[in-house]
Write an enzyme that holds these catalytic residues in place. Structure first.
Site, short mmCIF file in Angstrom:
data_model
loop_
_atom_site.label_atom_id
_atom_site.label_comp_id
_atom_site.label_asym_id
_atom_site.label_seq_id
_atom_site.Cartn_x
_atom_site.Cartn_y
_atom_site.Cartn_z
CB CYS A 79 -0.91 -0.11 1.19
SG CYS A 79 -2.02 1.32 1.36
CB CYS A 138 1.66 4.43 6.10
SG CYS A 138 -0.02 4.95 6.87
CB CYS A 179 -7.02 1.23 6.90
SG CYS A 179 -5.63 2.47 6.66
CD GLN A 223 -6.31 19.92 7.83
OE1 GLN A 223 -5.76 18.92 7.39
NE2 GLN A 223 -6.01 21.05 7.36
CG ASN A 256 -10.36 24.65 10.57
OD1 ASN A 256 -10.96 23.94 11.47
ND2 ASN A 256 -9.05 24.05 10.49
CD GLU A 280 -13.15 28.31 0.56
OE1 GLU A 280 -13.09 27.48 -0.52
OE2 GLU A 280 -11.98 28.39 1.20
CG ASP A 282 -10.00 32.46 -8.04
OD1 ASP A 282 -9.36 31.94 -7.25
OD2 ASP A 282 -10.12 32.16 -9.29
CG ASP A 319 -5.30 26.29 6.07
OD1 ASP A 319 -4.22 25.69 5.31
OD2 ASP A 319 -6.22 25.73 6.30
CB CYS A 334 -1.02 20.93 3.22
SG CYS A 334 -1.33 21.61 1.50
#
Length: 451
Positions: A89, A92, A170, A280, A318, A334, A361, A381, A407
């Site tokens: 897989c 991970c 999983c 998240q 958030n 947003e 946008d 973010d 991220c």
């Protein structure tokens, strides 16, 4: 005339199929770094300090690739993977690595990349946000497609392949989702509906589960009834949603849609969301991240109690709602209007009257017409693509304090370099252990204007 000898491609030393190599580094993609015949080799499954037997798998621009056949001399921080599907897989890729060492490698790579590519070092390196849970995921996306044997299965993408690995369980999903998956898998295989489903999404808000079946061919009511009865036997509320292209409906609904909330108990917040919204996947880390980001942004402003703050890429609110509890006012921006509508509802539910929201946008290059007044703080973010097209707005606003939640280290570094050129310094930087047992890095960075 002297004829110079030019080695042909065939005269160059050919690579063996395997070689024993010493691993002397770790790449940002989580692969071990070794060298062979003056060439860099990126090795899957290898750790710094190890001696490994490596099978060469390819040659890319400027380097070779390989995979670990066996570990001749293991590192002290190598661990036995706890998932039965780990070898196949692609979900991970770091279960063979000690949890604390995972954080250290991520932090080292981020700091070194910042210095190398942007010439930037943080004034303070924060302790990573982490916990010890292994079953941390509150959200999962299962693909229904073909494995390497051309059999249709439910699972995740295979390592370095587009094939799907059929999985039985999983080990990083929370227990409720994993239990629900067992029921879904047994149902899909026994009812012969695998050919009708393309994707299965499950979200757990710690009160109820939302299951989305994305289908290309309709599923009959009798089969769906079997599924709902199986899910009911688990003893917790689970809703089945049916999705065909962009159309989504709740199966067997005789009432209004159920409510799902992102829960932040330490902040006293519950934010409404829909099963198709982005939230998240690790809710414990999400609350810790929101708390830290709010604290850092406020610390960089002279008078946070009266400050006006922009929350860019705000989603369902958030960060916005938590920020509104600490600052003078918040404007959340947003792209998606339906998420803006939820953010407005969430502000009302929280009793917040100093937060407003705009649909726009943020990747558009033109000057925003919605921007009015001055802002002392900005929270960013962005998605993995980063905030490149938002940098001009930051340069124009010149806020006292800016917090960037990332991220993707590559786009964070690019945008940090632009912020430095605008007169900002990187005050603090910290990792967020959002996706343990993977090489993926999330980080929070706070910037302040140079005096």
């Amino acid at each position: 005339m002297v004829k110079l000898f030019t080695p042909s491609r065939t005269s160059r030393p050919s690579l063996p199929k395997k070689a024993e190599l010493t691993i002397d580094g770790m790449s940002s993609e989580g692969r071990g770094i070794a060298h062979h015949q003056r060439q860099t080799v990126f090795v899957e499954g290898a750790l710094p300090g190890e001696r490994c037997l490596v099978r060469f798998t390819g040659k890319e621009k400027g380097h070779l690739t390989g995979e670990t056949v066996s570990v001749v001399s293991p590192a002290s921080y190598r661990r036995e993977p706890f998932c039965r599907h780990y070898e196949e897989c692609g979900g991970c890729d770091w279960q063979h690595l000690d949890r604390q060492q995972q954080l250290q490698f991520k932090q080292d790579n981020l700091l070194q990349s910042l210095k190398k590519h942007a010439g930037i070092e943080p004034r303070v390196t924060l302790d990573p946000l982490t916990d010890q849970s292994s079953r941390y995921r509150n959200r999962a996306k299962f693909s229904v497609w073909f494995d390497k044997n051309k059999q249709r299965v439910i699972g995740f993408r295979e390592k370095s392949s587009k094939n799907i690995v059929g999985i039985q369980t999983c080990s990083v999903l929370n227990q409720r989702i994993d239990d629900a998956f067992q029921v879904i898998k047994q149902w899909a295989e026994s009812q012969s509906v695998l050919s009708r489903i393309d994707q299965i999404d499950i979200t757990d808000d710690n009160s109820r589960l939302a299951l989305i079946l994305s289908y290309s061919k309709s599923i009959n009511d009798q089969d769906l009834q079997v599924l709902t009865e199986g899910l009911e036997s688990l003893g917790f509320e689970t809703d089945v949603w049916l999705k065909n292209r962009s159309q989504m409906s709740l199966y067997q609904s005789s009432q209004t849609s159920p409510e799902y909330t992102v829960k932040m108990p330490n902040l006293g917040l519950e934010l409404l969301f829909s099963p198709s919204d982005f939230i998240q996947a690790n809710q414990g880390m999400n609350e810790a991240m929101v708390s830290q980001a709010v604290e850092l942004l406020c610390a960089g402003m002279k008078n946070p109690d009266t400050a006006n703050v922009l929350d860019l890429f705000c989603g369902i609110g958030n960060f916005s709602i938590a920020l509104a509890q600490k600052v003078g006012s918040v404007v959340g921006v947003e792209l998606h209007e339906e998420m803006v509508a939820k953010a407005e509802v969430n502000a009302q539910r929280a009793g917040t009257d100093n937060a407003s929201f705009v649909a726009a946008d943020l990747h558009a290059a033109e000057s925003p017409t919605w921007l009015k007044g001055q802002f002392q703080g900005v929270l960013l973010d962005p998605p993995r693509a980063g905030a490149k097209n938002t940098m001009a707005l930051i340069e124009k606003l010149q806020p006292e304090s800016l917090v960037y939640v990332s991220c993707n280290p590559a786009t964070l570094i690019r945008d940090a370099k632009a912020l430095q050129q605008f007169g900002y310094q990187l005050d603090s930087l910290g990792l967020i252990d959002m996706f343990a047992y993977t090489h993926h890095s999330e980080a929070v960075a706070s910037f302040v204007r140079k005096k």
